[in-house]
Design an enzyme around this catalytic site. Structure first.
Site, PDB file in Angstrom:
ATOM      1  N   LYS A   1      -5.511  16.293  -5.479  1.00 26.01           N
ATOM      2  CA  LYS A   1      -4.753  16.470  -6.732  1.00 26.01           C
ATOM      3  C   LYS A   1      -4.156  17.883  -6.832  1.00 26.01           C
ATOM      4  CE  LYS A   1      -5.262  12.334  -8.462  1.00 26.01           C
ATOM      5  NZ  LYS A   1      -4.109  11.442  -8.617  1.00 26.01           N
TER       6      LYS A   1
ATOM      7  N   ASP B   1       0.854  -1.183   0.000  1.00 27.12           N
ATOM      8  CA  ASP B   1       0.000   0.000   0.000  1.00 27.12           C
ATOM      9  C   ASP B   1       0.897   1.243   0.000  1.00 27.12           C
ATOM     10  OD1 ASP B   1      -1.665   2.155   0.872  1.00 27.12           O
ATOM     11  OD2 ASP B   1      -3.081   0.699   1.683  1.00 27.12           O
ATOM     12  N   VAL B   2       0.702   2.140  -0.965  1.00 24.93           N
ATOM     13  CA  VAL B   2       1.596   3.311  -1.081  1.00 24.93           C
ATOM     14  C   VAL B   2       1.470   4.278   0.092  1.00 24.93           C
ATOM     15  CG1 VAL B   2       1.808   3.285  -3.607  1.00 24.93           C
ATOM     16  CG2 VAL B   2      -0.051   4.614  -2.536  1.00 24.93           C
TER      17      VAL B   2
ATOM     18  N   ASN C   1       2.009   7.433  -9.416  1.00 28.31           N
ATOM     19  CA  ASN C   1       0.782   7.407 -10.205  1.00 28.31           C
ATOM     20  C   ASN C   1      -0.419   6.779  -9.502  1.00 28.31           C
ATOM     21  OD1 ASN C   1      -0.744   7.092 -12.952  1.00 28.31           O
ATOM     22  ND2 ASN C   1      -0.518   4.986 -12.191  1.00 28.31           N
TER      23      ASN C   1
ATOM     24  N   THR D   1     -10.256   4.236 -18.024  1.00 28.58           N
ATOM     25  CA  THR D   1      -9.572   3.221 -17.210  1.00 28.58           C
ATOM     26  C   THR D   1     -10.576   2.600 -16.236  1.00 28.58           C
ATOM     27  OG1 THR D   1      -8.985   4.608 -15.327  1.00 28.58           O
ATOM     28  CG2 THR D   1      -7.473   4.648 -17.223  1.00 28.58           C
TER      29      THR D   1
ATOM     30  N   TYR E   1     -11.037  14.393  -3.831  1.00 20.96           N
ATOM     31  CA  TYR E   1     -10.200  14.077  -4.994  1.00 20.96           C
ATOM     32  C   TYR E   1      -9.532  15.345  -5.535  1.00 20.96           C
ATOM     33  CZ  TYR E   1      -8.825  11.878  -9.402  1.00 20.96           C
ATOM     34  OH  TYR E   1      -8.104  11.394 -10.454  1.00 20.96           O
TER      35      TYR E   1
HETATM   36  P1  NAI Z   1      -6.853   2.530 -12.116  1.00 21.73           P
HETATM   37  O1  NAI Z   1      -7.851   2.300 -11.035  1.00 21.73           O
HETATM   38  O2  NAI Z   1      -6.935   1.742 -13.363  1.00 21.73           O
HETATM   39  O3  NAI Z   1      -5.350   2.406 -11.538  1.00 21.73           O
HETATM   40  C1  NAI Z   1      -4.981   2.876 -10.271  1.00 21.73           C
HETATM   41  C2  NAI Z   1      -4.017   1.876  -9.665  1.00 21.73           C
HETATM   42  O4  NAI Z   1      -3.594   2.371  -8.388  1.00 21.73           O
HETATM   43  C3  NAI Z   1      -4.665   0.502  -9.421  1.00 21.73           C
HETATM   44  O5  NAI Z   1      -3.863  -0.541  -9.954  1.00 21.73           O
HETATM   45  C4  NAI Z   1      -4.784   0.410  -7.910  1.00 21.73           C
HETATM   46  O6  NAI Z   1      -4.669  -0.924  -7.419  1.00 21.73           O
HETATM   47  C5  NAI Z   1      -3.599   1.277  -7.483  1.00 21.73           C
HETATM   48  N1  NAI Z   1      -3.783   1.742  -6.115  1.00 21.73           N
HETATM   49  C6  NAI Z   1      -4.844   2.396  -5.595  1.00 21.73           C
HETATM   50  N2  NAI Z   1      -4.667   2.634  -4.296  1.00 21.73           N
HETATM   51  C7  NAI Z   1      -3.456   2.119  -3.972  1.00 21.73           C
HETATM   52  C8  NAI Z   1      -2.717   2.047  -2.762  1.00 21.73           C
HETATM   53  N3  NAI Z   1      -3.186   2.558  -1.615  1.00 21.73           N
HETATM   54  N4  NAI Z   1      -1.492   1.448  -2.793  1.00 21.73           N
HETATM   55  C9  NAI Z   1      -1.009   0.912  -3.931  1.00 21.73           C
HETATM   56  N5  NAI Z   1      -1.672   0.955  -5.106  1.00 21.73           N
HETATM   57  C10 NAI Z   1      -2.882   1.551  -5.123  1.00 21.73           C
HETATM   58  O7  NAI Z   1      -6.979   4.084 -12.449  1.00 21.73           O
HETATM   59  P2  NAI Z   1      -6.129   5.043 -13.406  1.00 21.73           P
HETATM   60  O8  NAI Z   1      -7.128   5.871 -14.109  1.00 21.73           O
HETATM   61  O9  NAI Z   1      -5.105   4.316 -14.173  1.00 21.73           O
HETATM   62  O10 NAI Z   1      -5.434   5.976 -12.314  1.00 21.73           O
HETATM   63  C11 NAI Z   1      -4.044   6.291 -12.317  1.00 21.73           C
HETATM   64  C12 NAI Z   1      -3.882   7.716 -11.844  1.00 21.73           C
HETATM   65  O11 NAI Z   1      -4.502   8.589 -12.803  1.00 21.73           O
HETATM   66  C13 NAI Z   1      -4.565   8.021 -10.495  1.00 21.73           C
HETATM   67  O12 NAI Z   1      -3.705   8.829  -9.717  1.00 21.73           O
HETATM   68  C14 NAI Z   1      -5.803   8.818 -10.910  1.00 21.73           C
HETATM   69  O13 NAI Z   1      -6.237   9.690  -9.895  1.00 21.73           O
HETATM   70  C15 NAI Z   1      -5.264   9.564 -12.120  1.00 21.73           C
HETATM   71  N6  NAI Z   1      -6.297  10.097 -13.005  1.00 21.73           N
HETATM   72  C16 NAI Z   1      -7.194   9.260 -13.635  1.00 21.73           C
HETATM   73  C17 NAI Z   1      -8.169   9.798 -14.436  1.00 21.73           C
HETATM   74  C18 NAI Z   1      -9.193   8.943 -15.131  1.00 21.73           C
HETATM   75  O14 NAI Z   1     -10.146   9.490 -15.723  1.00 21.73           O
HETATM   76  N7  NAI Z   1      -9.063   7.630 -15.137  1.00 21.73           N
HETATM   77  C19 NAI Z   1      -8.271  11.247 -14.660  1.00 21.73           C
HETATM   78  C20 NAI Z   1      -7.270  12.013 -13.964  1.00 21.73           C
HETATM   79  C21 NAI Z   1      -6.322  11.445 -13.171  1.00 21.73           C
END
Ligand code: NAI
Length: 267
Positions: A167, A70-71, A97, A198, A163
């Protein structure tokens, strides 16, 4: 004409990505895999997802490590720092990320949910920076970091207090880190995506409603994008990952910059 290229490809570069089990992080792992010839360190709390991503990397480096934790856990980060020094002895590129989303108005937002979002999105990035910057500092070449912020950290909308605030915090943290890292040649930049297609969206109740209404994920994303994105579509995970790769590997001397990737949403 100056035909010099400024690629920052390095011999035996080592890269770390958090949130690597899914979405944008998984797409970035695919992109960095052939370039991080010294090794790839994939971090996520989803152990099975990490293994799946690690098993499907194109041209993988000889050493790929999956660290399932967990990050938000400082103790695990301290162990990860020791592991990187012990096994790799260097770190060139890092992507902070991992993140979670939550939609709720301020009165309806529980303190626990507020803390969870702030903890993963902001504390998690802080702990990533705190771990990777001292390792990068050991190299005369410095390093490069990209953090994943969000258009929600730039533009105010209802129902995204935790959120959006997390950010916005990530963006300021990135700028401070850029100032602190500069003397050691460490560049720190951010991407601020708008909508990205995603799995993150699947956990949101309003997206589930939209899925039922429209009948498919494709149609649900199209409906969302039609609402507020001038270009009329969301980005793919790979489109965002490509820009992160660029900020990490090919963009000297850019530092402290935010690359908004939102199809015009914040305009
Ligand atoms: P996703 O849900 O596909 O990937 C996020 C990953 O972070 C997952 O693999 C999850 O297991 C991991 N994660 C979550 N909490 C964690 C924790 N406490 N410890 C370790 N790993 C953890 O979502 P996505 O879209 O790829 O998100 C990546 C980044 O992009 C995030 O920071 C999100 O806020 C950001 N983002 C996403 C947007 C979207 O529309 N999908 C828009 C703007 C930003």
């Amino acid at each position: 004409m100056d035909t010099q290229t400024h690629s920052e490809d390095r011999l035996d570069a080592v890269a770390l990505i958090t949130g690597a089990a899914s979405g944008i992080g998984a797409a970035l792992a695919q992109r960095l895999s052939p370039r991080a010839t010294g090794g790839l360190i994939l971090v996520d709390h989803n152990e099975r997802g990490l293994a799946r991503v690690a098993d499907h990397l194109p041209e993988p480096p000889e050493r790929v490590s999956t660290l399932a934790f967990d990050v938000t856990d400082p103790r695990r980060w301290a162990q990860a720092g020791d592991f990187i020094m012990d096994q790799y002895g260097r770190l060139d590129w890092a992507a902070a990320n991992a993140g979670v989303a939550h939609a709720s108005s301020i009165p309806d937002l529980s303190y626990e949910e507020w803390r969870r979002v702030m903890s993963v999105n902001l504390d998690g990035v802080f702990l990533t920076l705190k771990t990777v910057m001292p390792i990068m500092r050991l190299s005369a070449q410095g390093g490069a970091i990209v953090v994943t912020a969000s258009a929600a950290g730039v533009k105010a909308e209802p129902n995204i207090a935790a959120y959006g605030a997390s950010k916005a915090g990530v963006l300021q943290l990135m700028r401070v880190a850029a100032r602190e890292g500069a003397p050691d040649g460490i560049r720190v930049n951010a991407v601020a995506p708008g909508g990205v297609e995603t799995p993150m969206w699947r956990e949101q109740p309003f997206f589930q409603d939209l899925l039922r209404e429209t009948g498919s994920e494709r149609a649900a994303f199209d409906r969302l994008a039609a609402g507020a994105t001038p270009l009329g579509r969301y980005a793919s995970a790979d489109e965002v990952a490509r820009l992160m790769e660029h900020l990490l590997c090919d963009s000297a001397p850019v530092t402290g910059a935010t690359l908004v990737v939102d199809g015009g949403y914040t305009l």
